[in-house]
Design a protein around this motif. Sequence first.
Motif, short mmCIF file in Angstrom:
data_model
loop_
_atom_site.label_atom_id
_atom_site.label_comp_id
_atom_site.label_asym_id
_atom_site.label_seq_id
_atom_site.Cartn_x
_atom_site.Cartn_y
_atom_site.Cartn_z
N ARG A 35 0.85 -1.20 0.00
CA ARG A 35 0.00 0.00 0.00
C ARG A 35 0.88 1.25 0.00
O ARG A 35 1.99 1.23 0.53
N GLN A 36 0.38 2.31 -0.58
CA GLN A 36 1.03 3.61 -0.51
C GLN A 36 0.11 4.53 0.27
O GLN A 36 -1.02 4.81 -0.14
N GLU A 37 0.61 4.97 1.41
CA GLU A 37 -0.24 5.67 2.38
C GLU A 37 0.26 7.10 2.61
O GLU A 37 1.46 7.32 2.83
N PRO A 38 -0.64 8.10 2.58
CA PRO A 38 -0.24 9.47 2.91
C PRO A 38 0.19 9.58 4.37
O PRO A 38 -0.48 9.07 5.27
N PHE A 39 1.32 10.26 4.58
CA PHE A 39 1.85 10.52 5.92
C PHE A 39 1.62 12.00 6.18
O PHE A 39 2.28 12.85 5.56
N VAL A 40 0.69 12.34 7.06
CA VAL A 40 0.17 13.71 7.13
C VAL A 40 0.37 14.35 8.50
O VAL A 40 0.45 13.67 9.53
N GLY A 41 0.45 15.68 8.49
CA GLY A 41 0.48 16.46 9.72
C GLY A 41 -0.94 16.66 10.22
O GLY A 41 -1.84 16.99 9.43
N VAL A 42 -1.15 16.47 11.53
CA VAL A 42 -2.51 16.50 12.08
C VAL A 42 -2.53 17.30 13.39
O VAL A 42 -1.60 17.21 14.20
N VAL A 43 -3.60 18.09 13.57
CA VAL A 43 -3.84 18.82 14.82
C VAL A 43 -5.32 18.69 15.17
O VAL A 43 -6.14 18.24 14.36
N ALA A 44 -5.66 19.13 16.38
CA ALA A 44 -7.07 19.18 16.77
C ALA A 44 -7.80 20.24 15.96
O ALA A 44 -7.19 21.22 15.50
N SER A 45 -9.09 20.06 15.79
CA SER A 45 -9.88 21.04 15.04
C SER A 45 -9.92 22.39 15.74
O SER A 45 -10.27 23.40 15.12
N THR A 46 -9.54 22.41 17.04
CA THR A 46 -9.52 23.67 17.80
C THR A 46 -8.15 24.32 17.81
O THR A 46 -7.94 25.35 18.46
N SER A 47 -7.18 23.75 17.10
CA SER A 47 -5.82 24.29 17.08
C SER A 47 -5.78 25.64 16.37
O SER A 47 -6.55 25.92 15.45
N ASP A 48 -4.82 26.48 16.78
CA ASP A 48 -4.61 27.79 16.14
C ASP A 48 -4.14 27.65 14.69
O ASP A 48 -4.25 28.61 13.91
N LEU A 49 -3.64 26.47 14.34
CA LEU A 49 -3.14 26.27 12.98
C LEU A 49 -4.27 26.03 11.97
O LEU A 49 -4.05 26.14 10.77
N VAL A 50 -5.44 25.67 12.49
CA VAL A 50 -6.57 25.42 11.60
C VAL A 50 -7.00 26.74 10.96
O VAL A 50 -7.09 27.77 11.61
N GLY A 51 -7.24 26.71 9.67
CA GLY A 51 -7.66 27.92 8.96
C GLY A 51 -6.56 28.51 8.11
O GLY A 51 -6.83 29.32 7.21
N GLN A 52 -5.29 28.12 8.39
CA GLN A 52 -4.19 28.61 7.57
C GLN A 52 -4.20 27.90 6.22
O GLN A 52 -4.42 26.69 6.14
N THR A 53 -3.99 28.65 5.16
CA THR A 53 -4.03 28.07 3.82
C THR A 53 -2.77 27.27 3.50
O THR A 53 -2.79 26.41 2.62
N MET A 54 -1.67 27.56 4.21
CA MET A 54 -0.42 26.85 3.99
C MET A 54 0.39 26.86 5.28
O MET A 54 0.46 27.88 5.96
N VAL A 55 0.96 25.73 5.63
CA VAL A 55 1.73 25.61 6.87
C VAL A 55 3.11 25.05 6.53
O VAL A 55 3.23 24.02 5.85
N SER A 56 4.16 25.72 7.00
CA SER A 56 5.53 25.24 6.80
C SER A 56 6.02 24.56 8.07
O SER A 56 5.41 24.69 9.14
N TRP A 57 7.15 23.87 7.95
CA TRP A 57 7.72 23.24 9.14
C TRP A 57 8.12 24.30 10.17
O TRP A 57 8.03 24.07 11.37
N ARG A 58 8.55 25.47 9.72
CA ARG A 58 8.92 26.54 10.64
C ARG A 58 7.71 27.04 11.42
O ARG A 58 7.82 27.52 12.55
N ASP A 59 6.53 26.92 10.83
CA ASP A 59 5.30 27.31 11.53
C ASP A 59 4.97 26.34 12.67
O ASP A 59 4.23 26.69 13.59
N LEU A 60 5.53 25.14 12.59
CA LEU A 60 5.17 24.10 13.55
C LEU A 60 6.04 24.09 14.81
O LEU A 60 5.65 23.51 15.82
N ILE A 61 7.20 24.73 14.76
CA ILE A 61 8.15 24.57 15.87
C ILE A 61 7.69 25.23 17.16
O ILE A 61 8.22 24.93 18.23
N ASP A 62 6.70 26.10 17.09
CA ASP A 62 6.16 26.69 18.32
C ASP A 62 5.12 25.78 18.97
O ASP A 62 4.58 26.11 20.03
N GLN A 63 4.83 24.67 18.32
CA GLN A 63 3.85 23.71 18.84
C GLN A 63 4.57 22.54 19.52
O GLN A 63 5.65 22.13 19.08
N PRO A 64 3.98 21.94 20.55
CA PRO A 64 4.52 20.68 21.07
C PRO A 64 4.41 19.61 19.98
O PRO A 64 3.41 19.53 19.29
#
Length: 290
Positions: free
Chosen positions: A159-188
């Motif tokens: 199988r070929q499976e997507p490996f995806v970044g995931v957060v809660a629907s209540t996360s501050d990251l939800v709603g952003q049109t594009m997220v980089s790895w640098r955007d993630l480093i402030d998150q646990p």
Amino acid sequence: MLDARYQTFLVLSQTLSYTQTAHRLYITQPAVTQQIKSLEAELDVQLVSYQRPHLTVTSAGTELAAFVQRVQVEADKLVTGLRTPQGRQSLTFSTTLSLSEFLAPRLIQTIQAATALRQINCQVTNTRTALTAIDQGTSDFALIEGNFDKQRYDYRVVRQEPFVGVVASTSDLVGQTMVSWRDLIDQPLLIRELGSGSRDILISLAQAANVDLADFKQVITVNNPAAIRQLLLRNVGVSFVYRSVVADELADGRLHELPLAAGTVIHDLALVYAKDSFFASDYQRWAQKL
């Protein structure tokens, strides 16, 4: 079958001690030395280097030891099969934790439908341990998500499976049109334990973006994908998982898949087994059905 010298060398490569090898094989230490020297002379290859008190196995010796281990495991399986007129009675396979949730159950159903095995044993572990189990013969094959030496093992991609970044629907990251790895480093960051294929893949992706684990605000190591899923639902941080692991939570909106600037990574999931295995046709057939 290989002669006794190969078995002696295999044990020596594991113990790295002439004394312990002699004790384990119930022979004298000079006999061990003589057998190893005889084998090196016949092959015209140096297998070990001994400088008191340390013994090391050469690269050629390491390759030979892996071959002898593989032959021994396959020979034992074949003899067991020959001694059982009604055919193979049991099978043991390993699966990584992530794949145990959505792929291993399908595999068990496939094996059940295709065979009359009396025992099917499934060992849930991490990638590193699963591969070791194949080497040692305690597992017939493994469902692997992580990277492995494709020259050392035979395998089939199931199988070929997507490996995806995931957060809660209540996360501050939800709603952003594009997220980089640098955007993630402030998150646990929620990450699997050492030896996990998912961890290795995540680290490789981060390094490709010039991001290290040390860059994150906090790193939380959890050795169970179900626990990571629960932490994500509680908005504890961000994690990277196979999409199928959180398919239900994504579908009902409790979790959110991040739109990563680097794009979605597709990773191969494979059924891995010993090279030139006597039972390769069975493994290939089951992999194809998956």
